[in-house]
Design a protein around this motif. Structure first.
Motif: not given
Lengths: 658, 322
Positions: B42-49, B51-52
């Motif tokens: 999810g974090a990669i897909n939304y490029s959410s820092s 989230g990482h």
């Protein structure tokens, strides 16, 4: 072993964690999501405190009620969102599902599942907002959910709730060094991995690709940051800070629109740069379109992002700006734009059919005075300046032929009113004119020297084409409100729109508010620049600065495993570190024993030792006896004496040196 | 030569390492890892820092939890275990003393005994083979606690406690860690007192002069100085509180007589177990009646006597009769 029913304590922790995780979502979800979620949690609470029935095989009616709520929720989801796949629908589904699940937690398996889904609910918050307050709230939620797991595994409640929370915080703190390493060194992949749902990017406020009168003046209500700029070296004067955005050509009488994409990208503009070069780095907030707002006018393509120029001077990114972007540019504020020829002059003379009759009349009147374009411009600006035109942040609603009504009746307008009517006037007089939208000015934050451009700095101005000189920027608003351009938006904002504290009319409070806001902005900015912007590109840049020769994923994995092992070793030694915890009484007694010149033998009890020492220190024997008696009483269970007495007695006891 | 040195090294290392402690993820640990992968995607897909950040924080938490789970068990030792002796058919209560040698408190220790040898291939059901679970909710640092493990006594003779397994999933339940203790503790199971044969008649003559005073449980006859081996219940605590001298209360039995319980007396019974049960019953009778009794088996002979210790000697001989 795992079939234990979660305790009341564990359930209450879980409900607290889940509600906090769902809290930010409620502000943009339909009301019924909140209602269902809250009532399900309420049901469970009533079951805990007032022995309400829960859905189970014994209580068929409750089970039936539970199922019907689930069906109702699905129907409501489908009607509100149309599907269950998108981002908003997915999050709403997750929220409702968790609420329904809480009611039917029976085993630890259900409990673990809800807890893990809670962690997932936390990450969905970051798809909407990654601000500092949100991140703080979510860290608290993660701590609470971790407490839930501890609470579940402590079914007999050997630890009280506070100690459970403390242990969770301790474990998370121990995890932070590892987390930082992973954050820096874990090889990043640039997303998206698959197509994002269409609602993945919510609507943002900001400049649009079309303009109607009254549209930009709505933007000034917004204090949101559009972009931030850091100049390397010299900074242009405030009145030169024109940030170029969409260029508008066509008018249907009400709405102004851009050229179509093909015409826009057909040729490149021919720019001749003059005067000083200004270098800067801009950090643009996501606005879901392609414009890169650039100081008029850039002398090269930006670094850090793929982009191109259009023939009317817009700088467009190759991909829509779905997330915050950083780019470097250099610009000259003095330039010549297509000075010799321009093949799209017909578009710059377009007028809507059979509209604005009075405006055209006025232009015809001016044409009889002069034919020279620049003199016509001057006539118009003088007209705005000399007649009773007012610059206002809340222009009246216009009806009918908006341009005629503005020019001849209301005469109160914002920048877009002046830009639009000026353009119609000039075109009617045969001068090629176009509207440029974007931002003007900005505010320096003294804390970190970043220039902050907010939505309320949105502006519209015009450009006229004169043979031999090219497109010349004319800002009709300056003719009416010169201070808007020279000093920026802040000075003309009414007091009540600047900050809540301004209302108090107290200078100190206002200044304090300004300082706080500046500091917060600066913190927010570094958060954006360092934490949120850390992706594949920044990672490569940062790692090569750290000394990795050419960062690729193989190297990152090696670095990561080596440093991870080192940190893990350090953390394990911290966790396994055996602190010698002597009982305070024994500790005090040892201090007492150390005051003598002789050592206590391992086999010697306190009485034997005291007898021996008394022979060596005959003058202190009374004191020695007293301390010894206190110690024996304390250590062997006579609670009538206080440890403070012993502490005091040992502190004051000073045997002579032998 | 080389393999020899290596094996020596290995053995030395094993000795240093001491007791083995095992640790594996539970099924919830695997589920947790699965959720982490979902969060990362999810974090990669939304490029959410952030989230990482969340994914890495939870991943690190998983590693830290492993250390905590291990520490929870690492310094727990089985101090000793013992049990009272019982008659066959009664429950055996083993008292097992655990000792937390670390400076950290331990929680949620699951003690299990009685390995049932049914091999299981389900990795999530590692403990299926163990019965009789007992929970220690908390064991404070540097302290000890006892667990009472109850087993059924199935046969006479020595009933070993066997292997004890101690396991824990604390604090997050993502890992399970366990370790085994092999104890030599056993309970002696006497034969079940059964049988309807009358007690052989006491023989009063001849040996009367051999004993001057029979000590028993009946009438108080005075004090004697404590000798090690005297029954604890006979110690005169009140008298001791007065002058710190340990005395035992002496009782004199006036009834009964002498009886020698021998294998011949029960020879008519159908099998060994029944004979032993009958002898056991007689011993209890004789003891209760305050008689002087002895035991004569094919392998062992126990002279006349009376009292707790004597009774135990006789019953043990029956319990261990081959």
């Amino acid at each position: 072993m795992n079939s234990t029913v979660p305790t009341k304590n564990a359930l209450l922790w879980l409900m607290l964690g889940l509600s906090l995780a769902a809290l930010p979502h409620f502000s943009y979800q339909p009301m019924w999501v909140f209602v269902i979620f809250a009532s399900m949690l309420g049901w469970r609470c009533m079951a805990i405190w007032h022995a309400w029935h829960l859905p189970s095989k014994q209580h068929r009616r409750m089970q039936w009620l539970h199922h019907s709520i689930a069906v109702l929720a699905t129907v409501l989801l489908l009607t509100s969102y149309g599907n269950l796949i998108g981002r908003d629908a997915g999050v709403a589904l997750l929220t409702v599902m968790l609420g329904l699940k809480v009611v039917e937690i029976r085993s630890s398996r259900d409990y673990y599942l809800s807890c893990f889904l809670g962690y997932f609910l936390v990450v969905t918050n970051f798809f909407y907002s990654q601000s500092i307050p949100n991140a703080t709230l979510m860290f608290i939620v993660v701590t609470i959910l971790t407490t839930c797991l501890i609470s579940l595994n402590d079914a007999k409640q050997a630890l009280n709730s506070r100690s459970q929370f403390k242990l969770a915080s301790q474990m998370l703190l121990q995890a932070i060094p590892l987390m930082l390493l992973l954050f820096v060194l874990f090889p990043r992949i640039s997303g998206p991995l698959w197509g994002l749902p269409t609602d993945a990017h919510s609507a943002t406020t900001g400049i649009d690709n079309n303009m109607t009168l009254g549209k930009i003046s709505q933007l000034i209500q917004s204090n949101e940051i559009a972009f931030r700029v850091k100049f390397n070296g010299q900074q242009p004067a405030q009145s030169e800070l024109y940030w170029r955005g969409p260029v508008l050509w066509h008018s249907d009488g009400v709405t102004w629109t851009e050229l179509d994409n093909e015409t826009k990208s057909a040729t490149l503009p021919n720019i001749l740069n003059l005067g000083t070069t200004y270098n800067y780095t801009a950090t643009l907030e996501a606005h879901n379109a392609r414009w890169l707002f650039a100081l008029d006018f850039p002398n090269a393509l930006p670094l850090g992002i793929k982009a191109h120029f259009t023939q009317d001077g817009q700088l467009l990114s190759d991909d829509p700006l779905r997330q915050r972007q950083q780019y470097e540019l250099s610009a000259h504020t003095q330039y010549r734009f297509n000075e010799d020829n321009n093949s799209y002059l017909a578009d710059a003379l377009q007028l809507p059919n059979n509209q604005h009759p009075r405006t055209q009349q006025l232009a015809q009147k001016w044409l009889q005075q002069t034919q020279l374009p620049l003199e016509l411009v001057q006539l118009a600006l003088t007209h705005f300046n000399q007649q009773d035109f007012y610059y206002t942040l809340s222009p009246p609603q216009l009806s009918g032929d908006t341009i005629d009504t503005f020019l001849f009746e209301s005469r109160r307008g914002f920048c877009e009113h002046y830009a639009a009517s000026f353009t119609i006037l000039m075109r009617a007089a045969g001068v090629p004119t176009r509207i440029v939208t974007g931002y003007q000015g900005g505010e320096i934050n003294p804390v970190d020297d970043f220039l902050v451009i907010r939505q309320r700095d949105a502006h519209a101005w015009t450009e006229v084409w004169v043979k031999g000189q090219g497109w010349i920027r004319i800002d009709p608003t300056a003719a009416v409100a010169k201070h808007r351009i020279d000093q920026g938006m802040n000075t003309i904002m009414p007091l009540n729109m600047r900050s809540p504290l301004m209302l108090s009319n107290s200078r100190q409070l206002a200044e304090l508010w300004q300082t706080l806001r500046n500091n917060w902005d600066a913190l927010d900015n570094s958060w954006n620049q360092w934490i949120l912007a850390y992706g594949p590109e920044l990672q490569k840049e940062f790692l090569s600065k750290l000394g990795m020769p050419s960062p690729n994923w193989q190297q990152m994995v090696i670095w990561l495993s080596v440093s991870l092992s080192i940190i893990l070793l350090l953390i394990s030694s911290l966790i396994f570190y055996q602190r010698k915890r002597l009982a305070p009484v024994i500790f005090l007694y040892q201090k007492f024993c150390n005051k003598f010149a002789v050592n206590r033998k391992a086999s010697e009890g306190p009485i034997d030792f005291a007898d021996r020492v008394k022979q060596l220190y005959p003058n202190n024997s009374a004191e020695i006896d007293r301390i010894n008696k206190l110690y024996i009483n304390l250590h062997y269970g006579n609670k009538s004496v206080s440890i403070d007495d012993l502490k005091q007695a040992i502190k004051t006891f000073k045997p002579p040196r032998i | 030569m080389m393999p020899h040195t290596l094996s020596q090294l290995y053995h030395r290392f094993n000795q240093l390492r001491g007791r083995r402690i095992f640790i594996v993820p539970t099924r919830f640990g695997f589920a947790y890892a699965g959720f982490l992968i979902l969060i990362l995607l999810g974090a990669i897909n939304y490029s959410s820092s952030l989230g990482h950040v969340l994914c890495f924080l939870l991943g690190s938490l998983g590693l830290v939890a492993m250390l905590h789970t291990y520490r929870n068990l690492a310094k727990i030792e089985l101090h000793h275990a013992f049990s009272e002796h019982v008659f066959c058919g009664e429950k055996i209560h083993f008292t097992v003393l655990f000792d937390n040698q670390s400076h950290h408190d331990s929680y949620q220790l699951n003690v299990a005994s009685k390995q049932v040898l049914t091999p299981t291939f389900n990795p999530f059901r590692l403990f299926k083979g163990y019965r009789h679970h007992y929970l220690i909710p908390m064991l404070k640092a540097q302290l000890t606690t006892t667990v009472s493990i109850t087993l059924a006594s199935e046969r006479r003779g020595r009933q070993p406690l066997g292997r004890i397994r101690i396991a824990s999933q604390f604090p997050l339940g993502l890992y399970t860690t366990w370790s085994y203790f092999n104890t030599s503790a056993y309970a002696l199971v006497y034969p079940k007192p059964l049988g309807g044969l009358p007690l052989p008649s006491a023989n009063d003559n001849g040996q009367q002069s051999n004993h001057h005073k029979q000590t028993g449980v009946d009438d108080f006859s005075g004090f004697d100085i404590y000798r090690s081996g005297d029954p604890i219940h006979a110690i005169a605590w009140k008298a001791m509180a007065r002058d710190d001298v340990m005395r035992t209360k002496q009782f004199t039995s006036y009834q009964g007589g002498n009886v020698m319980l021998s294998w011949q007396d029960v020879a008519q019974l159908r099998d060994t177990e029944a004979r032993l049960s009958q002898l056991c019953r007689w011993i209890l009778h004789a003891e209760a009646a305050g008689m002087n009794y002895g035991l004569s088996l094919a392998t062992t002979a126990i002279n006349y006597g009376q009292g707790e210790q004597h009774r135990h000697r006789c019953l043990s001989a029956l319990a261990l009769y081959e």
